[in-house]
Design a protein around this motif. Structure first.
Motif, PDB file in Angstrom:
ATOM      1  N   ARG A 125       1.410  -1.528   0.126  1.00 45.60           N
ATOM      2  CA  ARG A 125      -0.133   0.020   0.146  1.00 45.60           C
ATOM      3  C   ARG A 125       1.215   0.817  -0.072  1.00 45.60           C
ATOM      4  N   PHE A 126       0.585   2.239  -0.628  1.00 42.71           N
ATOM      5  CA  PHE A 126       1.066   3.552  -1.073  1.00 42.71           C
ATOM      6  C   PHE A 126       0.408   4.421  -0.127  1.00 42.71           C
ATOM      7  N   PRO A 127       1.004   5.776   0.180  1.00 43.83           N
ATOM      8  CA  PRO A 127       0.110   6.224   0.718  1.00 43.83           C
ATOM      9  C   PRO A 127      -0.086   7.265  -0.436  1.00 43.83           C
ATOM     10  N   GLY A 128      -1.930   7.826  -0.157  1.00 42.31           N
ATOM     11  CA  GLY A 128      -2.290   8.936  -1.170  1.00 42.31           C
ATOM     12  C   GLY A 128      -3.688   8.111  -1.775  1.00 42.31           C
ATOM     13  N   ARG A 129      -4.700   8.557  -2.561  1.00 43.29           N
ATOM     14  CA  ARG A 129      -5.954   8.021  -2.616  1.00 43.29           C
ATOM     15  C   ARG A 129      -5.307   6.185  -3.760  1.00 43.29           C
ATOM     16  N   ASN A 130      -4.265   6.411  -4.465  1.00 47.19           N
ATOM     17  CA  ASN A 130      -3.917   5.202  -5.799  1.00 47.19           C
ATOM     18  C   ASN A 130      -2.958   4.408  -4.493  1.00 47.19           C
ATOM     19  N   TYR A 131      -3.320   3.930  -4.288  1.00 49.03           N
ATOM     20  CA  TYR A 131      -2.759   2.643  -2.652  1.00 49.03           C
ATOM     21  C   TYR A 131      -2.058   2.123  -3.056  1.00 49.03           C
ATOM     22  N   ALA A 132      -2.581   1.463  -4.607  1.00 56.45           N
ATOM     23  CA  ALA A 132      -2.194   0.254  -5.722  1.00 56.45           C
ATOM     24  C   ALA A 132      -1.004   0.534  -6.007  1.00 56.45           C
ATOM     25  N   HIS A 133      -0.388   1.714  -6.774  1.00 56.50           N
ATOM     26  CA  HIS A 133       0.578   2.183  -7.565  1.00 56.50           C
ATOM     27  C   HIS A 133       0.974   3.167  -7.121  1.00 56.50           C
ATOM     28  N   GLY A 134       0.740   3.750  -6.046  1.00 55.64           N
ATOM     29  CA  GLY A 134       1.195   5.424  -5.563  1.00 55.64           C
ATOM     30  C   GLY A 134       0.717   6.691  -6.678  1.00 55.64           C
ATOM     31  N   SER A 135       1.848   7.272  -6.692  1.00 58.06           N
ATOM     32  CA  SER A 135       0.813   8.388  -6.998  1.00 58.06           C
ATOM     33  C   SER A 135       1.053   8.509  -8.930  1.00 58.06           C
ATOM     34  N   SER A 136       1.852   7.663  -9.228  1.00 56.27           N
ATOM     35  CA  SER A 136       1.667   7.520 -10.757  1.00 56.27           C
ATOM     36  C   SER A 136       2.133   6.167 -11.127  1.00 56.27           C
ATOM     37  N   THR A 137       0.915   5.485 -12.088  1.00 58.35           N
ATOM     38  CA  THR A 137       1.009   4.279 -12.290  1.00 58.35           C
ATOM     39  C   THR A 137       2.019   4.277 -13.481  1.00 58.35           C
ATOM     40  N   TYR A 140       5.437   4.024 -11.387  1.00 53.77           N
ATOM     41  CA  TYR A 140       5.361   2.822 -10.813  1.00 53.77           C
ATOM     42  C   TYR A 140       5.910   1.267 -12.390  1.00 53.77           C
ATOM     43  N   ASN A 141       5.249   1.414 -13.226  1.00 56.40           N
ATOM     44  CA  ASN A 141       6.104   0.798 -14.242  1.00 56.40           C
ATOM     45  C   ASN A 141       7.354   0.923 -14.755  1.00 56.40           C
ATOM     46  N   LEU A 142       7.509   2.334 -14.536  1.00 57.90           N
ATOM     47  CA  LEU A 142       9.139   2.779 -14.675  1.00 57.90           C
ATOM     48  C   LEU A 142       9.469   1.477 -14.271  1.00 57.90           C
ATOM     49  N   LEU A 143       9.799   1.904 -12.602  1.00 57.09           N
ATOM     50  CA  LEU A 143      10.599   1.059 -11.719  1.00 57.09           C
ATOM     51  C   LEU A 143      10.289  -0.714 -11.776  1.00 57.09           C
ATOM     52  N   MET A 144       9.037  -1.313 -12.188  1.00 59.30           N
ATOM     53  CA  MET A 144       9.483  -2.211 -12.920  1.00 59.30           C
ATOM     54  C   MET A 144       9.905  -2.584 -14.039  1.00 59.30           C
ATOM     55  N   GLY A 145      10.668  -1.712 -14.721  1.00 59.43           N
ATOM     56  CA  GLY A 145      11.190  -1.444 -16.478  1.00 59.43           C
ATOM     57  C   GLY A 145      12.267  -2.154 -15.684  1.00 59.43           C
ATOM     58  N   GLN A 146      13.168  -1.113 -14.405  1.00 61.64           N
ATOM     59  CA  GLN A 146      14.476  -0.935 -14.014  1.00 61.64           C
ATOM     60  C   GLN A 146      15.227  -2.319 -13.287  1.00 61.64           C
ATOM     61  N   LEU A 147      13.618  -3.107 -12.620  1.00 66.55           N
ATOM     62  CA  LEU A 147      13.770  -4.169 -11.909  1.00 66.55           C
ATOM     63  C   LEU A 147      14.580  -5.413 -12.755  1.00 66.55           C
ATOM     64  N   VAL A 148      13.695  -4.958 -13.835  1.00 65.23           N
ATOM     65  CA  VAL A 148      13.802  -6.682 -15.273  1.00 65.23           C
ATOM     66  C   VAL A 148      15.051  -5.840 -15.634  1.00 65.23           C
ATOM     67  N   ASP A 149      15.985  -4.615 -15.187  1.00 64.68           N
ATOM     68  CA  ASP A 149      16.593  -4.896 -16.693  1.00 64.68           C
ATOM     69  C   ASP A 149      17.688  -5.200 -15.191  1.00 64.68           C
ATOM     70  N   ARG A 150      17.426  -5.467 -13.463  1.00 63.24           N
ATOM     71  CA  ARG A 150      18.714  -5.682 -12.503  1.00 63.24           C
ATOM     72  C   ARG A 150      18.459  -6.732 -13.260  1.00 63.24           C
ATOM     73  N   TYR A 151      17.559  -7.782 -13.053  1.00 58.10           N
ATOM     74  CA  TYR A 151      17.152  -9.339 -12.968  1.00 58.10           C
ATOM     75  C   TYR A 151      18.189 -10.177 -13.963  1.00 58.10           C
ATOM     76  N   LEU A 152      17.752  -9.717 -15.121  1.00 58.32           N
ATOM     77  CA  LEU A 152      18.393  -9.821 -16.308  1.00 58.32           C
ATOM     78  C   LEU A 152      20.108  -9.845 -16.125  1.00 58.32           C
ATOM     79  N   ALA A 153      20.223  -8.356 -15.568  1.00 56.44           N
ATOM     80  CA  ALA A 153      21.706  -8.390 -15.610  1.00 56.44           C
ATOM     81  C   ALA A 153      22.110  -8.978 -14.151  1.00 56.44           C
ATOM     82  N   ALA A 154      21.086  -9.584 -14.098  1.00 55.15           N
ATOM     83  CA  ALA A 154      21.732 -11.066 -12.813  1.00 55.15           C
ATOM     84  C   ALA A 154      22.070 -12.230 -13.311  1.00 55.15           C
ATOM     85  N   ILE A 155      22.101 -12.622 -15.165  1.00 57.02           N
ATOM     86  CA  ILE A 155      22.155 -13.807 -15.547  1.00 57.02           C
ATOM     87  C   ILE A 155      21.252 -14.625 -14.855  1.00 57.02           C
TER      88      ILE A 155
END
Length: 193
Positions: A125-137, A140-155
């Motif tokens: 839960r994120f603060p504010g009205r959009n508790y599922a994705h935070g202030s900006s979906t 949120y999705n840009l962060l997911m892209g960064q997590l994917v890049d880190r995962y793929l870099a971990a071979i």
């Protein structure tokens, strides 16, 4: 040709992701029930969805108001392989399978990141009205892209990613059949309190 167990492959990939992604180490893969659901083939709409099986703080039941009366809302109990599940994650097929390799991974990370840091059956839960994705979906999705890049870099285990290559037609050409777990969406029971 072999049969592709789509939910089995998703479970194996989720296990690898939670093992290699520090931001998702809190997830207990054995507490996730991975399923598929039919989705429209047209663009737009959901690609996947998560159903938490607990309320805030991991509570199974909460009192709520419905108009003038008080009701008790209770989450269903779902057991799989002798374990009580805390989350059900649905991937909408064929739409999910028509995504690019990277978009499929972002979608998987998107759903996994919704899992509460306590992995107690509630969502993050994120603060504010959009508790599922935070202030900006979008953020949120840009962060997911960064997590994917880190995962793929971990071979990651390359065999865990094979089924993400190609769309539904490609998978059908590689396999004699595609099977997957289906489950009707869990429903909250509501009784007078």
């Amino acid at each position: 040709m072999t049969t592709l167990n789509l939910t089995g492959e998703l479970e194996r990939l989720i296990y690898d992701i939670t093992l290699r992604s520090p931001e998702l180490h809190h997830i207990i893969p054995e507490k996730l029930l991975v399923c598929v659901s039919s989705g429209r083939t047209t663009r737009g709409g959901s690609l996947a969805k998560i159903h938490p099986l607990r309320f805030a703080g991991g509570e199974r039941s909460v009192k709520a108001r419905r108009g003038r009366r008080s009701v008790l809302c209770t989450m269903p109990s779902i057991t799989h392989r002798g374990e009580e599940m805390l989350y059900v994650i649905y991937f909408l097929v064929p739409r999910f399978l028509e995504l690019s390799f990277r978009e499929k991974l972002i979608t998987i990370f998107h759903e996994l990141y919704h899992i509460s840091p306590a992995c107690d059956g509630d969502i993050r839960r994120f603060p504010g009205r959009n508790y599922a994705h935070g202030s900006s979906t979008k953020a949120y999705n840009l962060l997911m892209g960064q997590l994917v890049d880190r995962y793929l870099a971990a071979i990651p285990d390359p065999s865990a990613l094979d089924f993400l290559e190609g769309n539904l037609a490609v998978l059908r050409s590689r396999h004699s059949a595609i099977v997957a777990r289906r489950l009707q969406a869990p429903r909250i029971s509501i009784t007078p309190a």
